[in-house]
Design a protein around this motif. Sequence first.
Motif, short mmCIF file in Angstrom:
data_model
loop_
_atom_site.label_atom_id
_atom_site.label_comp_id
_atom_site.label_asym_id
_atom_site.label_seq_id
_atom_site.Cartn_x
_atom_site.Cartn_y
_atom_site.Cartn_z
N ALA A 166 0.84 -1.20 0.00
CA ALA A 166 0.00 0.00 0.00
C ALA A 166 0.87 1.24 0.00
CB ALA A 166 -0.93 0.00 1.20
N ASP A 167 0.72 2.02 -1.07
CA ASP A 167 1.51 3.24 -1.22
C ASP A 167 0.55 4.41 -1.43
OD1 ASP A 167 3.74 4.83 -1.44
OD2 ASP A 167 4.75 3.52 -2.88
N GLY A 168 1.08 5.62 -1.52
CA GLY A 168 0.25 6.80 -1.76
C GLY A 168 -0.81 6.92 -0.69
N ALA A 169 -2.06 7.19 -1.13
CA ALA A 169 -3.16 7.23 -0.18
C ALA A 169 -4.07 6.03 -0.44
CB ALA A 169 -3.93 8.53 -0.29
N SER A 204 1.55 -7.87 4.57
CA SER A 204 1.28 -6.56 3.98
C SER A 204 2.42 -5.60 4.28
CB SER A 204 -0.01 -5.98 4.55
OG SER A 204 -1.07 -6.88 4.38
N LEU A 205 2.75 -4.83 3.27
CA LEU A 205 3.74 -3.78 3.46
C LEU A 205 3.06 -2.44 3.31
CD1 LEU A 205 6.83 -5.09 1.43
CD2 LEU A 205 6.45 -5.18 3.91
N LEU A 206 3.22 -1.60 4.31
CA LEU A 206 2.64 -0.26 4.28
C LEU A 206 3.77 0.70 3.95
CD1 LEU A 206 0.07 1.34 4.79
CD2 LEU A 206 0.61 1.33 7.23
N ARG A 251 -3.50 2.86 3.82
CA ARG A 251 -4.11 2.12 4.92
C ARG A 251 -4.26 0.65 4.53
NH1 ARG A 251 -9.83 3.97 6.77
NH2 ARG A 251 -10.57 2.14 5.67
N ILE A 252 -4.03 -0.20 5.50
CA ILE A 252 -4.18 -1.64 5.26
C ILE A 252 -5.17 -2.21 6.26
CG2 ILE A 252 -2.99 -3.84 5.59
CD1 ILE A 252 -0.61 -2.54 4.13
N ASP A 253 -6.15 -2.93 5.76
CA ASP A 253 -7.05 -3.67 6.63
C ASP A 253 -6.92 -5.14 6.27
OD1 ASP A 253 -8.76 -1.96 8.37
OD2 ASP A 253 -9.06 -0.93 6.47
N THR A 254 -6.64 -5.96 7.24
CA THR A 254 -6.55 -7.37 6.91
C THR A 254 -7.27 -8.16 7.97
OG1 THR A 254 -5.04 -9.15 6.33
CG2 THR A 254 -4.26 -7.62 7.93
N LYS A 255 -7.97 -9.18 7.55
CA LYS A 255 -8.79 -9.93 8.50
C LYS A 255 -8.88 -11.39 8.09
CE LYS A 255 -13.50 -10.34 9.91
NZ LYS A 255 -14.73 -10.19 9.14
N PRO A 256 -8.02 -12.22 8.65
CA PRO A 256 -8.19 -13.65 8.44
C PRO A 256 -9.43 -14.10 9.21
CG PRO A 256 -6.05 -13.12 9.44
CD PRO A 256 -6.91 -11.92 9.55
N GLU A 257 -10.07 -15.13 8.75
CA GLU A 257 -11.26 -15.64 9.43
C GLU A 257 -11.18 -17.15 9.43
OE1 GLU A 257 -14.63 -13.00 7.48
OE2 GLU A 257 -15.38 -14.92 8.16
N GLN A 296 -2.32 2.32 9.70
CA GLN A 296 -2.18 3.55 8.92
C GLN A 296 -0.81 4.16 9.17
OE1 GLN A 296 -6.19 4.85 10.64
NE2 GLN A 296 -6.12 5.98 8.72
N GLN A 297 0.08 3.38 9.73
CA GLN A 297 1.41 3.91 10.05
C GLN A 297 2.46 2.93 9.55
OE1 GLN A 297 4.60 5.27 10.68
NE2 GLN A 297 3.10 6.75 11.43
N PRO A 298 3.22 3.37 8.51
CA PRO A 298 4.22 2.44 7.95
C PRO A 298 5.24 1.99 8.99
CG PRO A 298 4.17 4.52 6.72
CD PRO A 298 3.17 4.65 7.81
N ASP A 299 5.60 2.89 9.88
CA ASP A 299 6.62 2.51 10.84
C ASP A 299 5.98 1.91 12.10
OD1 ASP A 299 9.00 2.11 12.05
OD2 ASP A 299 9.36 4.21 12.57
#
Lengths: 444, 480, 280
Positions: free
Chosen positions: A328-331, A357-359, A365-371, B410-413
């Motif tokens: 996830a890059d930018g916005a 996931s790499l932020l 923003r990253i949302d991840t949810k294993p179920e 929402q925070q890369p670091d």
Amino acid sequence: MVTIPVGELRVQSRSLAGEAWLSELFSSLPVLAGSAWLAGQQQRARQALAGESLPSRRQEAWRFTDASAITAIPAHRLERLAAPAALPAPAAQVLRLVLDGHGDPLEGLALPEGLERLDPAVVEELCGEALDANGAAASWPVQLNGALAHQVLALRVSQPLPIVLELVSDTGDAAGVLGLRLLLVLDPGASLEVLEVHRARGASLTSVVLEARLGPGARLRHGLLAQGQPPQPAAAADELPSSAGAAPVLLHHLAVVQDPASELQLTAAVSGWGLARLEPMVVQRSGAAFTRLRGLQRVDGRQVVDTHSRVLFAGPDGRLDQVHKALADGAGRSVFNGAVIVPRQAQRTDAAQLSRSLLLSDRARIDTKPELEIVADDVKCAHGATVSRLQQDELFYLQSRGIAADQAARLLLRGFCEEVLAELPTPSALWQPLALLMGEEPAP
Amino acid sequence: MTSAATVGDLVSQPYKYGFVTDIETEKIAKGLSEDVVRLISAKKEEPAFLLDFRLRAYRQWLQMEEPDWAAIGHPSIDYQNIIYYAAPKQQIKKASLDEVDPKLLETFEKLGIPLSEQKRLSNVAVDAVFDSVSIATTYKEKLAEHGVIFCSISEAVKDHAELIESYLGSVVPSNDNYFSALNSAVFSDGSFVFIPKGVTCPMDLSTYFRINSGDTGQFERTLIVAEEGASVSYLEGCTAPMFDTNQLHAAVVELIVLEDASIKYSTVQNWYAGDEKGVGGIYNFVTKRGHCRGDRSHISWTQVETGSAITWKYPSCVLQGADSVGEFYSVALTNNRQQADTGSKMIHVGPRTRSTIVSKGISAGHSSNSYRGLVQMGPKAVGARNYSQCDSMLIGDQAAANTYPYIRSQQPDASIEHEASTCRISADQLFYLQSRGIGFEEAVSMMVSGFCRDVFNQLPLEFAAEADKLLALKLEGSVG
Amino acid sequence: MIRPDAPVLLEICDLRASVEEQPILKGVNLTIRAGEIHAVMGRNGSGKSTLSKVLAGHPAYRVTAGSVHYRGEDLLALLPEQRARIGLFLGFQYPVEIPGVSNLEFLRVATNARRQEQGLEELDTFAFEDLVRERLKVVQMDPAFLERSVNEGFSGGEKKRNEILQMALLDPLVAILDETDSGLDIDALRIVAGGVNHLASADNATLLITHYQRLLDVITPDYVHVMAAGQILRTGGKELALELEESGYDWVDAELERLEASAPEGLATAQASRTPAEVG
């Protein structure tokens, strides 16, 4: 519970927009002639959506994904496209079918032995079976596709095929909605490699529903390259409709039914769409099959990619090996929801799921949810999830060998992606998956 | 199989706290209305600000809907068929224990919580809550010497109104969720703890909750404040008699931790769980949240959940202060028809905040046990870290174990790591232990407590042994 | 050490057993006296591992006929834990991992269960630590393994040493070692065998179940039994093992065929049942 603030009023105005968008779309579609069965299917889907709106964030399945970008796509069926320009020449041993939702992609083609068009009566019987088995028939993207699709490309594979089947759509700069409906039936012991490529750059929505049915011992290796690109800056802005600036949307639903001893490998690489929603769903209907899922998605700018996978073991001794990766890059916003369901009859299931996931930006923003849902005691189920930036010690290691920081980061990101891309069917290399995924200029 | 016992025979021990104390009780009429809220406030002789707080919450509650997202199912609750206030007939609080109805003292003694001067537990101060009121608090004077306030929340409202007014509802706003709104409107009693600046509480504090009446809802409110540099370890225990109707328990717990302060909050929850067919038992819908306000503050939640027909509970930490730490250690055991949907939320706001979640779920019988959690890294949580581990143990093929971890960054670091696994007690493992001379029951119990060890290690010593025993009892008859 | 007057520890008579309705043992006879070391050899599927599991009371195996007496007592009537407490020990071919259960705690509980049976006082944590540290030397094991979970993450060799450590602590009268040599390198084999030799005495007995001669190079058996199709086909001294090493098991097939011809009923089924269903 975490309540995610959703402005009541905004939701309402959006839903009105969604309802209006759907009704405008449906009224623009021509009446289907020919297949009464297909017309009936279409009618049912439209009725199901009548009075409905876009998926709402109040639904758990859309909680993290704002579907309103769909209304920025002109609500009409995409016109018949001129042959898409600039597709790479097909590699040897590749059978390419170009799909535009109008013409018959098989027309005039000699199919290799072991591959044939499915008998229409069988199509009517089998179409929707995999969706039902996966409990997906009522999902919004599936309903929308049902309301759109004018034809079903249905193929039967009766033996191991030495070729790779390429299924390609490219809407280019065109604006509008494209619906594609596909059905693959693999007989017992048959095997097939499929590379599905979808490209778009304009204000278009590509809706795909692919059903596959794997007989006992059948093998399907399926690659999905979903290569969206941001809209080109308009050369003559005043000539284009206002929606021309909207980024392309992809709604891709893949429903598979596996019989025992079958092997399924799904690999997807997605990037460049304003909104992309992928729903790979697999049911091992008597267990004892092998499912390998690989996913890679990248967002930048204000893009949203959402993968909702679901694997159901309806019998014992099934195996799953799943890895999902996100950048996830930018916005951008990246969403992953991976359900694994192991009911009582699925003893000795062995399922592993990993989400990495790499932020890369502080606006992303990253949302991840294993179920995991398990009602069997003799099972091995594990899942893991990590979210972080690039590992600083890995970066440092490369830097200490004289590689500049930005180059080191690029190397690591490429490595992160290659691990998934390497699993795509071989001809995928011609489509330059890495360069497009990373948003780099493709090599000439 | 050579051994007569199967692990399945080992799980269902009768609930030993199921007795009812026969005591005259003052109850108000069933049902909920603005008048009832006013009546509760009047009975407790509350100041105006608290009545306003209750009424505001009541009006918010009327506008809200009961949540339906948890993996639980139950017949709809008739909120007009519940008694919102019940108290043993006597002066609400006696000046000395000698004046407390001996039946009440006897009840608590039977529960293993002797209150009288001679028998009371050394080193643990206890607040005993019976239905809607606190009946006694031990060691109050000794604690007061250190400036520690430990009393029922009703007393605190009268004696420390300014503290209550500034902290109550500051972590869990009354409109946070349906049950917190309900609790804010009608809460009966509970404990208040205040540890002043720089003080390490000289003993563990404990509240013991006892539901006695059959048709009463229990709505306690607990508020713990640790000022700068203060620390306290707090324990909570709960039991209820066996009734064949379901009772609602909707508590709210708020923790506030200032700079360098710490609160360790441990719960052993053993409300009546209903019978093997799922008849009766407590609906335990609880909101627990801690706010790490100050830098380097620390909150640790440890829970052992074995009771209740339904548990709906997510002890959480809002990690606002820089370098603050949140922890959640949980064992949830469900058997028969029990349902648990529990987990934790770690909301990372401040930089370098750290959190750990260790959850162990054991599902037996026809029960359902879900872990549901949220780890969220906000935009300012630079350098924050989370590690979560959720393990499930399945006993028998009729029980469900679900895991729903929500992860948002929402925070890369910031880094988040989540791991989950499932296991069972395999026949081979049992045979191995047996072939070394270890009896069947002991083998099962060793494996279950081994599975829970990471969590039990976090419990205060006397609680850990208790929890171990409790688990072994609850499991009796289920493995096999 | 063979002493005809030594007390009989284990007496197996016409033992027959099945797993999942599949007959595996088809009439095993074996007498073991104090001080003796026996080796049971045979190919995969011959039933030798089944014999060890049946003796230890594994719930997956059903005894269909015959008897086993341990110092005169009906062994088959006892629960697995009771068998262990009175001095029967099975060293597993594949010791299971038990996450979460500390090895030290496990060893202590097991040792005390045995000691209680022997009429010895139970050892508290401190006394037990002293004992276990002394016994660790028998297998040259790192004390760090005590702090870990039972067998969890142990290598093959470490698991086998942990088995012999348990044997050293439980002080059995009859120790059955199932393929203890499998998966061991030569150094580990020597350590494990050294442990076994160290523990063997005139009062106890050892039953080695093995595939290969190499274990018997370091532990000298008094008797060697060759097992096939669920029966003991031949019994001899240590030279029988050498003979097997030299000429292989081919003669076994000939022998089986011969037996089949003479007693078709019993062994026809025996042949047919050499299926993969057999465990070990």
